[in-house]
Motif scaffolding. Sequence first.
Motif, short mmCIF file in Angstrom:
data_model
loop_
_atom_site.label_atom_id
_atom_site.label_comp_id
_atom_site.label_asym_id
_atom_site.label_seq_id
_atom_site.Cartn_x
_atom_site.Cartn_y
_atom_site.Cartn_z
N SER A 130 15.06 -50.95 128.14
CA SER A 130 13.69 -50.61 128.28
C SER A 130 13.96 -49.09 128.79
CB SER A 130 13.06 -51.30 129.28
OG SER A 130 12.07 -50.51 129.68
N GLN A 131 13.24 -48.07 128.11
CA GLN A 131 13.44 -46.92 128.19
C GLN A 131 12.71 -46.47 129.78
OE1 GLN A 131 11.32 -44.46 125.62
NE2 GLN A 131 12.06 -42.30 126.44
N GLN A 132 11.72 -47.39 130.12
CA GLN A 132 10.95 -47.14 131.37
C GLN A 132 12.01 -47.65 132.50
OE1 GLN A 132 7.51 -49.66 131.72
NE2 GLN A 132 6.73 -48.53 133.73
#
Length: 73
Positions: free
Chosen positions: A14-16
């Motif tokens: 997940s980029q977040q």
Amino acid sequence: MWHEPGTGLAFLVSQQAFAALPVDLHSIIEVAVNAVNESTLAEARKNMALKALIKAHNVQLRQMPAEVMLALK
């Protein structure tokens, strides 16, 4: 290797979640992913080299005796 490893073709995160990690962990993850990629590529190169040894240099592969394989397990 005792058996042929599976090929690591992708790494998803997940980029977040990645952005929320401390910067030093970004580097650790990047190094780990690159190491797995290099290991996978090395396995492919090893297989190509083994084929070349067999075809170009007439190297013969032999199976270890059953009792040796049992002892190795």
